[in-house]
Design an enzyme around this catalytic site. Sequence first.
Site, short mmCIF file in Angstrom:
data_model
loop_
_atom_site.label_atom_id
_atom_site.label_comp_id
_atom_site.label_asym_id
_atom_site.label_seq_id
_atom_site.Cartn_x
_atom_site.Cartn_y
_atom_site.Cartn_z
CB SER A 1 -2.45 -10.13 -0.55
OG SER A 1 -2.79 -9.68 -1.69
CB THR B 1 -1.06 0.05 1.18
OG1 THR B 1 -1.80 -1.26 1.20
CG2 THR B 1 -1.77 1.17 1.16
CG ASP C 1 -2.71 -7.82 2.83
OD1 ASP C 1 -3.30 -7.04 3.81
OD2 ASP C 1 -3.44 -7.92 1.90
#
Length: 313
Positions: free
Chosen positions: A61, A18, A94
């Site tokens: 992820s 992110t 994640d």
Amino acid sequence: MAGAGLPPLVAVIATGGTIASRRDVDGSSTPDLDGGALLARLRDLPPVRLRPVDLFARDSSTLGLAEMQAISDAVGAQLADPEVAGVVILHGTDSMEETSLLVSLQHRARCPVVFTGAQFTDDHPQADGPANMAAAIRKALSPEAGVHLVFGGRDMPVWGIHKHSADDPDAFRPCGANAEGPWDVHLPASVAGLRVALVAVAPGGDALHIEASLAAGAHGIVLVALGSGNATPAVVAAVRRCVEVGVPVVTSSRVPQGRLAAGYGGGGGGHDLVQAGALHAARLRPGQARILLAALIAEDRVGSLGPQLFGHP
């Protein structure tokens, strides 16, 4: 060591996440900023030289054990450079708890190694990446060696951390006061190529997913169990079968906080799982338990070190 008259050198390894993401016209976020672009956001740092290292730009992820190993190898390459005074890894949230533990297990860090990232994208009005990066770089300039996570105003050793919130900038917590790990552990063998499955246990659940993991060639299994590490009689019977064929099983829990005690019997409790041959992860939640199990499998030391490192009573 820095050359005479030069500020200390911090290597900053960019992996995506992110912190490197911006929103596309369709509303989705993708990591497309490299290390140089991210470091250009920084202001008011102490005297420091920054070395951006662009490893890849991935949503964390999507990182498997092979990619986590690549990050750990990149950290090792920077630690091998005597000019480097600290290492910062920019990583998605994640799987930050997993990769950071792998790095901690595989390297005897002579200087600070600091993981950080962001909860909000680079173009978000509340973007938290620059503040987290600056805090991580300051930590990397400290005399405190070892692997740390600096995020949302917190500074934590990585053993026992977990992501506790999907939308709070203060995203990570330790599992509790008993989460500290044995800092002298060194398990350097590569985990790339291993298959270690996470299997969720549901109340009253059967052993279908354990059996499927065995059929798929899992090298190890971590149970995301209930309560303090409990399951069902069917799961206990499946664990016994796993152990008989040489596939180690670790029991963790979906409960985010507190030390896990293998106390319950009744055919499917944590005590029964231990009796069936499972290792009980008293201090680690499922993501980090999976990494520790993979590292032990890679070193062929599950039996010799597993009970100690997982915190079995």
